[in-house]
Design a protein around this motif. Structure first.
Motif, PDB file in Angstrom:
ATOM      1  N   UNK A 305      33.359 -30.089 123.631  1.00 14.21           N
ATOM      2  CA  UNK A 305      32.180 -29.546 124.290  1.00 14.21           C
ATOM      3  C   UNK A 305      32.653 -28.650 125.422  1.00 14.21           C
ATOM      4  N   UNK A 306      32.250 -27.395 125.355  1.00 13.35           N
ATOM      5  CA  UNK A 306      32.666 -26.419 126.358  1.00 13.35           C
ATOM      6  C   UNK A 306      31.514 -26.150 127.308  1.00 13.35           C
ATOM      7  N   UNK A 307      31.821 -26.003 128.570  1.00 16.81           N
ATOM      8  CA  UNK A 307      30.776 -25.699 129.537  1.00 16.81           C
ATOM      9  C   UNK A 307      31.380 -25.156 130.817  1.00 16.81           C
ATOM     10  N   UNK A 308      30.536 -24.951 131.819  1.00 17.39           N
ATOM     11  CA  UNK A 308      31.025 -24.393 133.077  1.00 17.39           C
ATOM     12  C   UNK A 308      30.937 -22.887 133.039  1.00 17.39           C
ATOM     13  N   UNK A 309      31.422 -22.307 131.945  1.00 23.28           N
ATOM     14  CA  UNK A 309      31.142 -20.898 131.645  1.00 23.28           C
ATOM     15  C   UNK A 309      31.240 -20.772 130.125  1.00 23.28           C
ATOM     16  N   UNK A 310      30.774 -19.677 129.597  1.00 26.98           N
ATOM     17  CA  UNK A 310      30.739 -19.542 128.138  1.00 26.98           C
ATOM     18  C   UNK A 310      32.142 -19.341 127.591  1.00 26.98           C
ATOM     19  N   UNK A 434      21.019 -17.974 126.127  1.00 29.04           N
ATOM     20  CA  UNK A 434      22.290 -17.269 126.263  1.00 29.04           C
ATOM     21  C   UNK A 434      22.416 -16.799 127.704  1.00 29.04           C
ATOM     22  N   UNK A 435      23.455 -17.322 128.370  1.00 31.44           N
ATOM     23  CA  UNK A 435      23.671 -16.953 129.768  1.00 31.44           C
ATOM     24  C   UNK A 435      24.334 -15.580 129.782  1.00 31.44           C
ATOM     25  N   UNK A 436      23.714 -14.661 130.513  1.00 31.75           N
ATOM     26  CA  UNK A 436      24.255 -13.301 130.553  1.00 31.75           C
ATOM     27  C   UNK A 436      25.169 -13.122 131.751  1.00 31.75           C
ATOM     28  N   UNK A 450      24.651  -4.181 134.009  1.00 26.34           N
ATOM     29  CA  UNK A 450      25.709  -4.495 133.054  1.00 26.34           C
ATOM     30  C   UNK A 450      26.121  -5.955 133.266  1.00 26.34           C
ATOM     31  N   UNK A 451      26.176  -6.700 132.174  1.00 22.91           N
ATOM     32  CA  UNK A 451      26.573  -8.103 132.273  1.00 22.91           C
ATOM     33  C   UNK A 451      28.088  -8.205 132.287  1.00 22.91           C
ATOM     34  N   UNK A 452      28.628  -8.781 133.355  1.00 19.39           N
ATOM     35  CA  UNK A 452      30.084  -8.939 133.428  1.00 19.39           C
ATOM     36  C   UNK A 452      30.576  -9.871 132.322  1.00 19.39           C
ATOM     37  N   UNK A 453      29.757 -10.857 131.953  1.00 18.11           N
ATOM     38  CA  UNK A 453      30.165 -11.789 130.895  1.00 18.11           C
ATOM     39  C   UNK A 453      30.267 -11.100 129.550  1.00 18.11           C
ATOM     40  N   UNK A 454      29.307 -10.205 129.277  1.00 19.65           N
ATOM     41  CA  UNK A 454      29.335  -9.517 127.993  1.00 19.65           C
ATOM     42  C   UNK A 454      30.601  -8.654 127.880  1.00 19.65           C
ATOM     43  N   UNK A 455      30.904  -7.981 128.969  1.00 20.72           N
ATOM     44  CA  UNK A 455      32.119  -7.154 128.968  1.00 20.72           C
ATOM     45  C   UNK A 455      33.359  -8.020 128.781  1.00 20.72           C
ATOM     46  N   UNK A 456      33.403  -9.142 129.475  1.00 22.07           N
ATOM     47  CA  UNK A 456      34.553 -10.056 129.326  1.00 22.07           C
ATOM     48  C   UNK A 456      34.686 -10.512 127.883  1.00 22.07           C
ATOM     49  N   UNK A 457      33.562 -10.798 127.285  1.00 15.59           N
ATOM     50  CA  UNK A 457      33.575 -11.281 125.915  1.00 15.59           C
ATOM     51  C   UNK A 457      34.140 -10.219 124.968  1.00 15.59           C
ATOM     52  N   UNK A 458      33.735  -8.972 125.151  1.00 14.24           N
ATOM     53  CA  UNK A 458      34.223  -7.888 124.290  1.00 14.24           C
ATOM     54  C   UNK A 458      35.720  -7.666 124.504  1.00 14.24           C
ATOM     55  N   UNK A 512      26.902  -1.497 124.263  1.00 11.27           N
ATOM     56  CA  UNK A 512      26.958  -1.310 125.723  1.00 11.27           C
ATOM     57  C   UNK A 512      26.764   0.173 126.010  1.00 11.27           C
ATOM     58  N   UNK A 513      26.400   0.478 127.248  1.00 17.32           N
ATOM     59  CA  UNK A 513      26.289   1.894 127.567  1.00 17.32           C
ATOM     60  C   UNK A 513      27.590   2.414 128.180  1.00 17.32           C
TER      61      UNK A 513
END
Lengths: 545, 545
Positions: A305-310, A434-436, A450-458, A512-513
């Protein structure tokens, strides 16, 4: 409104939701199951109950009274599990000291909590000796050691195991108001001193009951049931180890406590003790996958189980290769913590594991008794279309009712009667959250968010990237611009241009833009982390500024 | 004692354990799952929520206010499920009318409960018309019909479905004190009028959470998880259908309501709707196994929870042959009801199903949050050796806090702060409870105590016996002697001597003493049952006296 409330019979027992009631069932159902501490000790549930009684007698002898605060500074151990029960069950408050904070911060929290007794692992004796003079309220220490007690100048009542040996094995645990505070610990925000959150017996019992049902009742995706073997990989001082030690004890499952975390040792214990369920933040899970022992280990059937951040897609795919079943949960120190958990609907459950991962790394579906909303700044709810974002606000029976001795901050947390998580999220039509981003981590650039998490994920999905963090940095023209900090994969080299080129495809596909592509990309050896292993964006912002 | 209680932040939401909170998770996790009523209607969880809102609007329009009592007289239906939620969620009290009582007793309970509105199935219109003059508090009726409404002289607000059609599909369910009474129903004792037991929102929520964990978390012996399909075979008016409709709704599982019980129809619905989990008293389970449809039906994988009284070995072995997985639970009207449930430890789980049956027909292990004792008349606990017997007394968060408007009887129930079940039981070293008898059904003969249940169990295993009941009858010499009432198996004949001869083997083996062999054995066509299908020993005693 005037509902019907009937005065109970005078003799009728008013059952309070107290932590002691969680101990009733485990030893009845599975008395032979074991509590294992690393390579040091193992015993069964009958003994667990006796040891909790013994510890309560030791605490009472050391002068602990109802309402006192008792601090614990230990790695994950059977002793800590015993403290989870014995301290609050005597009517005292258990202060989970965050041992990863700086000594100054530890001192601040112990003073603020008004600790009167400290259960202290030898590894922290030096810190405690430094702090002792600043802690006039502390009447003494109980030494906890895995080997031979270190010699110390502190006033100790004795060594934990020796004291338990001498104590009586029964204790008549009292009944009291279920709203009594059971636990207290501190969360480090971006500014100012650590803030104390606190949870009552009632809150912990309800979190446990609900967690047990959530982890057990989902067919085809169970996390924790009676036959499982549990080992935490989130430290026990950190938000009740997500509440799992209480759930596991209620069910009577075998529990393995690993002491100080060492990835190779964790993997060895997993293999030797047959661990089937663990939980941790993505950085800890990543450490485990990267350690030597992991290389030739099949981890099939291990539920994490993962948590704390995605978890990132990259981490998730690594887990797929190892046969690990990844689940996600969402919560925070203020929420006890569990609010959501992975729940896959039927068509998704029938996909190959790797194809399930985009769902599995999302925060999941709110669990029972959690009333959650995604709201605009004016409090109106956003559409549940998987696109619209807003702040997550929540009501449930296990949320801190304020910050300890910080009244104004508590009112801010609970503005308008909803607990404000400070997280930006979307929810889709299947109720998957979904936490952005953290509200304060969202990057506002050129009028766009811009979501910093989305960028990190990419970026994390780039073959040569081991770790990544993205923050916004002030920019005269654009307001803010994203800046990425990157650790290259082992033995690899990487440069900014290749990352920027790589990201262009997501601009082309409209995901993303173009302002989202970081101009500033730093390749570093290590990304700063907080005391609980999350990316420390506050520090990164200072470093890149 | 003075524990630490902190005043919550002024804005902090004080989450009350209200029945409405059980509706949060099901429609989020499994919105497409269905509620099915017999062959009449089916709809999904989104619709369920809207219909509950509509019903609340209908109730409000009919003048129902918080604190009012609303009666339901219906067979098991989707409507009844909606009432389980809508009535208490508006702040009113749901009176589950026991429709199997005599019209006089029904009238007594409706008057005693102070019912102000009655939701009435057409099948009970004639009774209601008879009673109407005696029920001045009833302001009107809502007609419930499966086909065309019957014409009636009663003052009706309209027909259920028509009223729902016209009502708004949203309702802002209020927050109120979790100790507000949610449900009320009557239990028929051996003497005097039916007694009312009542349960608060808090009690039902806790019973639900704990039930979900009990039914879901036991690996290898799950009763109810998210993929199951549920159909009750204990009437919904009877102790909340053991609380399962609340558990099932919280989990979002498919639910099938069969209307008036007809064994052949129940089996057809099971097959057509894919039912996997049901529960019932042994007499209902027996009826089902004996019906025409059962003859050529494979029932593999059907999980049946038996309660109300212990299933006999003979019934259990019949189930084994059909592939049914039998579980037992123990509880009573006063306890919401669940107190214990079958929990098999590993060596037992690995046995063949037929060999598991001696364990599976016992009451099982006390579930979480249930504090249970087996005590001597002086309150001391008996040994947990599987032999020593005493009265079962209990504490848990979901026990009625008295009898409705019968203060003295409530104090008696709760003598010394423990709820007295009136059941005699033993507990073995594995915490398995075995109910030996009702205190008042124990037969005291020649200075020895004989368990009527044990005798019934032995006699039931005779090949030619279909049903049996044993009671004590006064005897000048021995105090009491056992008397057996027997129904022969279909098409068979049986006489007293062959039963007495058959029982001699158990005397020889020491299992029972020689005084336990009934001198008086009556072969009858039918054994008297109570309104909920249990053996009516009170009536049998009168008949044989």
């Amino acid at each position: 409104m005037k509902t019907k409330i009937i005065k109970p019979a005078e003799n009728a027992h008013q059952f309070q939701l107290l932590i002691k009631s969680l101990l009733l069932s485990g030893k009845r159902c599975q008395p032979d199951n074991e509590i294992v501490f690393s390579d040091v000790i193992r015993y069964d549930y009958r003994t667990l109950y006796k040891r909790i009684c013994k510890l309560a007698n030791v605490l009472t002898s050391a002068g602990v009274k109802a309402g006192d605060t008792v601090a614990v500074m230990d790695w994950d151990s059977h002793r800590y599990l015993e403290c989870y029960f014995a301290v609050p069950m005597t009517g005292a408050v258990l202060h989970h000291v965050n041992i990863r904070l700086s000594p100054d911060q530890i001192g601040y929290t112990m003073n603020h909590a008004e600790d009167s007794l400290v259960l202290l692992h030898d590894d922290f004796a030096v810190i405690a000796e430094q702090l002792d003079e600043q802690l006039p309220g502390v009447r003494g220490y109980i030494q906890m050691t895995d080997d031979q007690p270190v010699s110390t100048s502190l006033h100790t009542f004795g060594e934990y195991e020796a004291l338990l040996d001498d104590a009586a094995a029964d204790y008549d645990f009292p009944d009291f108001d279920e709203n009594s505070v059971a636990t207290l610990f501190y969360t480090t925000g971006t500014t100012g001193n650590p803030k104390g959150v606190y949870f009552s017996h009632r809150q912990l019992v309800l979190h446990t009951l609900n967690g047990a049902s959530t982890f057990g009742s989902h067919e085809g995706q169970p996390l924790l049931r009676s036959d499982d073997v549990y080992m935490p990989m989130t430290p026990m001082f950190h938000v009740h180890a997500w509440g799992v030690p209480y759930i596991a004890t209620m069910l009577g499952v075998k529990q393995v406590y690993p002491g100080r975390y060492d990835p190779n040792k964790l993997l060895r214990l997993r293999r030797e003790e047959g661990v089937t369920f663990s939980h941790g933040v993505p950085t800890v899970l990543q450490m485990i996958l990267d350690c030597d022992e992991a290389e030739n280990t099949d981890m099939s059937g291990w539920k994490l189980l993962s948590g704390g951040s995605a978890a990132t897609q990259a981490l998730a795919q690594q887990m797929v290769k190892k046969g690990i079943l990844l689940f996600s949960a969402y919560g925070m120190s203020e929420t006890c913590p569990i609010l959501t958990c992975t729940f896959l609907k039927h068509p998704e459950r029938d996909l190959a594991l790797s194809e399930q991962m985009p769902q599995r790394i999302k925060a999941g579906v709110p669990i029972g008794l959690v009333d959650i909303r995604i709201v605009n700044p004016d409090g109106t709810e956003v559409l549940h279309d998987g696109e619209a974002t807003g702040e997550v606000v929540v009501r449930s029976p296990w949320l801190t009712q304020g910050y300890y001795k910080e009244e104004a901050k508590g009112e801010e947390l609970w503005e308008n009667g909803w607990l404000h998580t400070g997280d930006v999220a979307s929810m889709d039509q299947n109720s998957v959250l979904e936490i952005k981003d953290r509200i304060k981590d969202v990057i506002k650039t050129g009028g766009e968010w811009v979501s910093s998490l989305e960028l990190e994920n990419l970026i994390s999905q780039h073959d040569l990237v081991a770790e990544v963090a993205v923050v916004g940095v002030p920019d005269d023209k654009w307001g803010e611009r994203p800046c990425a900090m990157i650790v290259a994969a082992r033995g690899e080299e990487i440069d900014a241009a290749s990352i920027q080129n790589y990201l262009q495809q997501f601009v082309d596909s409209g995901q993303i833009n173009k302002w989202a592509i970081p101009q500033q990309i730093r390749v570093v050896m290590e990304i700063p982390k907080t005391s609980v292993g999350k990316i420390n964006k506050k520090l990164i912002r200072t470093q890149v500024a």
